[in-house]
Enzyme design. Structure first.
Site, PDB file in Angstrom:
ATOM      1  N   GLU A  43       0.856  -1.191   0.000  1.00 44.44           N
ATOM      2  CA  GLU A  43       0.000   0.000   0.000  1.00 44.44           C
ATOM      3  C   GLU A  43       0.888   1.235   0.000  1.00 44.44           C
ATOM      4  OE1 GLU A  43      -2.961  -0.367   3.278  1.00 44.44           O
ATOM      5  OE2 GLU A  43      -2.382  -2.474   3.242  1.00 44.44           O
TER       6      GLU A  43
ATOM      7  N   LYS B 238       2.442   4.498   1.348  1.00 47.07           N
ATOM      8  CA  LYS B 238       2.629   5.037   2.686  1.00 47.07           C
ATOM      9  C   LYS B 238       2.342   6.536   2.609  1.00 47.07           C
ATOM     10  CE  LYS B 238       5.836   5.001   6.530  1.00 47.07           C
ATOM     11  NZ  LYS B 238       5.568   6.396   6.862  1.00 47.07           N
TER      12      LYS B 238
ATOM     13  N   ASP C  90       1.996  10.291   3.712  1.00 46.78           N
ATOM     14  CA  ASP C  90       2.714  11.172   4.624  1.00 46.78           C
ATOM     15  C   ASP C  90       1.705  12.059   5.348  1.00 46.78           C
ATOM     16  OD1 ASP C  90       4.702  12.486   5.937  1.00 46.78           O
ATOM     17  OD2 ASP C  90       5.212  13.799   4.266  1.00 46.78           O
TER      18      ASP C  90
ATOM     19  N   TYR D  82      -6.919   1.921   6.633  1.00 47.21           N
ATOM     20  CA  TYR D  82      -6.097   0.827   6.093  1.00 47.21           C
ATOM     21  C   TYR D  82      -5.985  -0.401   6.981  1.00 47.21           C
ATOM     22  CZ  TYR D  82      -2.594   3.076   9.060  1.00 47.21           C
ATOM     23  OH  TYR D  82      -1.936   3.630  10.119  1.00 47.21           O
TER      24      TYR D  82
ATOM     25  N   LYS E 183      10.635   2.707   2.707  1.00 48.21           N
ATOM     26  CA  LYS E 183      10.604   4.147   2.493  1.00 48.21           C
ATOM     27  C   LYS E 183      11.378   4.587   1.252  1.00 48.21           C
ATOM     28  CE  LYS E 183      10.188   6.874   6.115  1.00 48.21           C
ATOM     29  NZ  LYS E 183      10.199   7.469   7.447  1.00 48.21           N
TER      30      LYS E 183
ATOM     31  N   CYS F 216      47.292  28.502  -4.559  1.00 48.58           N
ATOM     32  CA  CYS F 216      46.678  27.374  -5.257  1.00 48.58           C
ATOM     33  C   CYS F 216      47.172  26.078  -4.620  1.00 48.58           C
ATOM     34  CB  CYS F 216      47.042  27.407  -6.738  1.00 48.58           C
ATOM     35  SG  CYS F 216      46.567  25.903  -7.615  1.00 48.58           S
TER      36      CYS F 216
ATOM     37  N   CYS G 125      49.383  24.086  -7.633  1.00 50.56           N
ATOM     38  CA  CYS G 125      50.643  24.585  -8.194  1.00 50.56           C
ATOM     39  C   CYS G 125      51.306  25.610  -7.288  1.00 50.56           C
ATOM     40  CB  CYS G 125      50.420  25.177  -9.574  1.00 50.56           C
ATOM     41  SG  CYS G 125      49.531  26.736  -9.547  1.00 50.56           S
TER      42      CYS G 125
ATOM     43  N   CYS H 247      43.416  30.918  -9.788  1.00 50.55           N
ATOM     44  CA  CYS H 247      44.803  30.566 -10.036  1.00 50.55           C
ATOM     45  C   CYS H 247      45.086  30.984 -11.471  1.00 50.55           C
ATOM     46  CB  CYS H 247      45.032  29.064  -9.871  1.00 50.55           C
ATOM     47  SG  CYS H 247      46.658  28.552 -10.442  1.00 50.55           S
TER      48      CYS H 247
ATOM     49  N   CYS I  17      49.089  25.419 -14.605  1.00 51.55           N
ATOM     50  CA  CYS I  17      48.613  24.727 -13.396  1.00 51.55           C
ATOM     51  C   CYS I  17      47.991  23.388 -13.789  1.00 51.55           C
ATOM     52  CB  CYS I  17      47.588  25.589 -12.675  1.00 51.55           C
ATOM     53  SG  CYS I  17      46.857  24.757 -11.253  1.00 51.55           S
TER      54      CYS I  17
HETATM   55 ZN   LIG Z   1      47.244  26.399  -9.696  1.00 49.78          ZN
END
Ligand SMILES: [Zn+2]
Length: 720
Positions: free
Chosen positions: A120, A122, A124, A229, A337, A431, A434, A456, A461
């Site tokens: 069935e 559920k 809420d 129910y 659920k 950074c 790098c 950066c 990099c």
């Molecule tokens: Zn960098």
């Protein structure tokens, strides 16, 4: 070690305090500040800690009781039959375990018999317990803590879906779930807004608040409904109704009502004018249940009531009786659920990710947690403003949210559980990859404001390069099938690719035998790379990864210039005058409608770089840019449809050949809009196939309102 234990104890105490508070809000005041699923995960954490550390036992812990305190406005009543609640399961494996446990239990007591299940929806809502004596409603109560509830009989009498007299003159208790229609909530919230009153969060809260109204007139107006129910028999002196699968004699069969199965009970309830949810299903096995579960997970929003899962019960009453109860709940039933959309977890660290353009994005590293069916361990924080807005710190307990394919996000911080010594987060200066200094740049955040982004700026990099790989091979760019992020990382780490151009130099012998690659898949990848060399102009422009030049801008450029050479020289021409002429004039000279100053600056930056010029020279030797003529035509078509679809409102539902997001993108690219529910404002309902052959609420509403309903083929025609 000692420190750790102290922390654990504090955590347990903090959790108890917090849960106690929310229990009070939820059970006593009918008001909840957190999602049930969040509450559940905090509750679960406490339960686990208490199991692990029995030395911190407390008989008054929130885990030791099911309900809360009772308000004195309504009279307390003791339930004649204890009101259990079912255990929860969240996936098929847990459901299988439940079945396995039951089968083992039955075997132990020598019951060998096949049984079936009833699944069935559920709902809420709020459980109500209705007592009938001689077929007359004598009392209605809330569930309360399972033993003691509150008398809400007068309020329940106003609910029209509950019969006050039954056809059968029986003494029974009927269990039901009270709920409110979503449209009713909208209506009430509108009037709240008008009167400057706070809005209600959801139908469950408002339904609960309504049942607790002391003024029954208000209850009557609010239009609550109750799905019945379940039945329990009480004081059955007349023996006119029994639960049995094998009546003692023929004469008994004729005079008494036999409820041998859950299906019989639902039938009985229906016959006695109760509102019974029509979507229950008799299932032979768990596979059938799973099918129903998956279908409803998708279409649950279509109903007027909230659905948070399925309730599975063993259909046969005698089997259910034999199974009996654990300390907490009946063995014969379980709540299956739907995946939680909001749960709590802890932020273990905040790290910095460098994107393709060099932008530094803070990312929350989370204690892994299951949200909406997937394991989540990171959530983007967008920028430092977002961290400030959330006031997020390392070690915080947070509520994260994920629904469908959406990227997980942090909704809020549970400040009550914050460690006293926690420190504010500060963005790093360098950074992390790098080590170059991160540079500040004002970037547009959204319509409402600007944010200072950190970048950066180091051209070489590594982080930027890796990100660019992913971007370069993606669908909107070179669209190389089978080249995901993981594979790129692997190739990168092995030194197979250092520059995106290296992708085109890959050979069978490089790939075959690598982890995850056999002969066939290596061949497929090589083929996909070969095919990708033929690329349309707008995709090629997009693939360059020029800042501020997304798909739409790339299309506009392709449409205007028709070839890459024309485009390149146009940018280089205006670039010559860059420092002499106002940017506004440059924009006009460039002549692409819809290009902003920032995009133009980025374009000029890009072509002014020697590294990029060298790269272009190389890549143009490899790729073949195709069909600029067709794009031009496509562009015209796009424009034509765009005017046709401007501001048209679409609703999309049902099973379609592509993900929903793809359709949303098409509509939005043509200046149309997508809404989640059908209303008078809807222009088109794009209707996919129905999963179960039934008409959805959206379709029904569209028909009632005369909204144009189109299928996928008609949609394709419309947008072509
Ligand atoms: Zn960098």
């Amino acid at each position: 070690m000692k420190e750790l234990k102290k922390d654990t104890k504090k955590r347990i105490l903090d959790l108890r305090k917090l849960l106690e508070h929310h229990q009070y809000l939820y059970h006593v005041l009918d008001n909840s500040e957190i999602e049930d699923t969040v509450y559940d995960s905090l509750f679960h954490e406490l339960l686990k800690l208490e199991e692990e550390y029995p030395e911190y036992y407390d008989e008054n812990s929130p885990t030791k009781r099911v309900g809360g305190k009772i308000l004195d406005h309504f009279e307390k009543v003791k339930h004649e039959v204890r009101q259990w609640s079912f255990d929860n399961v969240f996936d098929l494996n847990e459901l299988r375990d439940w079945e396995e446990r039951n089968k083992n239990f039955l075997q132990k007591i020598n019951i060998i018999k096949n049984f079936s299940y009833v699944a069935e929806l559920k709902i809420d809502g709020l459980k109500v317990v209705l007592t009938y004596k001689g077929g007359e409603l004598v009392r209605a109560a809330t569930r309360g803590d399972g033993e003691i509830g509150e008398d809400i009989t007068e309020n329940i009498r106003t609910i029209k879906s509950i019969p006050l007299k039954l056809k059968d003159k029986v003494d029974i208790i009927v269990m039901g779930e009270a709920w409110m229609e979503k449209s009713e909530l909208e209506k009430i919230n509108k009037s709240q807004e008008k009167n400057n009153l706070p809005k209600y969060a959801n139908t469950r809260n408002l339904a609960a608040g309504t049942l607790r109204q002391l003024d029954t007139k208000i209850v009557a107006k609010r239009n609550l409904k109750v799905f019945a129910y379940d039945i329990e028999i009480i004081n059955n002196k007349n023996k006119n109704i029994i639960f049995s699968s094998s009546p003692a004699s023929e004469s008994q069969k004729n005079n008494i009502l036999i409820l041998a199965t859950q299906i019989d009970e639902l039938k009985f309830l229906k016959e006695n004018n109760f509102l019974v949810n029509p979507h229950f299903k008799l299932c032979k096995n768990l596979e059938e249940i799973e099918k129903m579960y998956e279908a409803w997970k998708e279409k649950r929003e279509d109903e007027e009531y909230g659905i948070d899962g399925l309730v599975i019960k063993i259909n046969e009453q005698d089997i259910s009786d034999a199974l009996g109860f654990t300390a907490k709940s009946p063995r014969a039933g379980i709540a299956y659920k739907f995946p939680a959309e909001e749960v709590s977890t802890k932020v273990e660290n905040i790290s910095i990710q460098i994107g393709r353009t060099g932008v530094a994005t803070p990312v929350a590293e989370l204690q892994p947690v299951l949200v909406y069916g997937s394991r989540v361990k990171r959530a983007t924080l967008h920028n430092s403003d977002e961290i400030e807005r959330l006031d997020l710190r390392v070690g915080d307990t947070v509520i994260i949210r994920k629904a469908g394919d959406v990227i997980p996000e942090i909704v809020s911080v549970v400040k009550e559980l914050r460690n006293k010594n926690s420190k504010r987060f500060v963005m790093p200066e360098f950074c992390p990859v790098c080590n170059s200094k991160l540079e500040k740049e004002i970037n547009k955040l959204n319509k409402s404001g600007f944010s200072t982004g950190l970048f950066c700026k180091n051209e070489s990099c590594e982080a930027k390069h890796r990100e660019y790989f992913t971007y370069f091979v993606a669908k909107k760019a070179f669209n190389i099938d089978g080249m995901g992020e993981k594979i790129i990382d692997e190739f990168y780490d092995l030194g197979l690719v250092k520059n995106v151009l290296d992708i085109f130099k890959l050979k069978m012998s490089d790939i075959e035998g690598l982890e995850g690659f056999g002969e066939k898949s290596a061949e497929n990848l090589i083929n996909a790379i070969e095919i990708s060399k033929n690329i349309s102009l707008h995709k090629f422009i997009y693939s360059l990864g020029i800042r501020q030049v997304g798909e739409t801008t790339a299309k506009d450029i392709a449409k205007k210039f028709g070839s890459f050479e024309n485009f390149k020289s146009a940018v280089e021409n205006i670039s010559k005058n860059r420092n002499k002429v106002e940017i506004e004039d440059l924009k006009e000279e460039f002549g692409v409608v819809g290009i902003g100053e920032k995009s133009l600056e980025s374009l000029m930056d890009y072509f002014e770089s020697d590294i990029n010029q060298k790269f272009l020279k190389e890549i143009l030797k490899i790729v073949k840019i195709t069909n600029p003529q067709n794009i031009d035509k496509g562009g015209d078509k796009l424009k034509k449809s765009a005017s046709l679809l401007t501001n048209k409102v679409f609703v999309i539902t049902g099973a379609l050949s592509k993900p929903r997001e793809d359709f949303i993108e098409i509509v939005e690219n043509m200046a149309g809009k997508v809404a989640s529910s059908v209303s008078k404002k809807t222009d088109y309902l794009l209707l996919g196939e129905s999963e179960d052959g039934k008409i959805s609420t959206k379709e029904r509403t569209a028909r009632e309102l005369g909204v144009k309903i189109i299928n996928e083929k008609e949609f394709d025609k419309l947008v072509k």
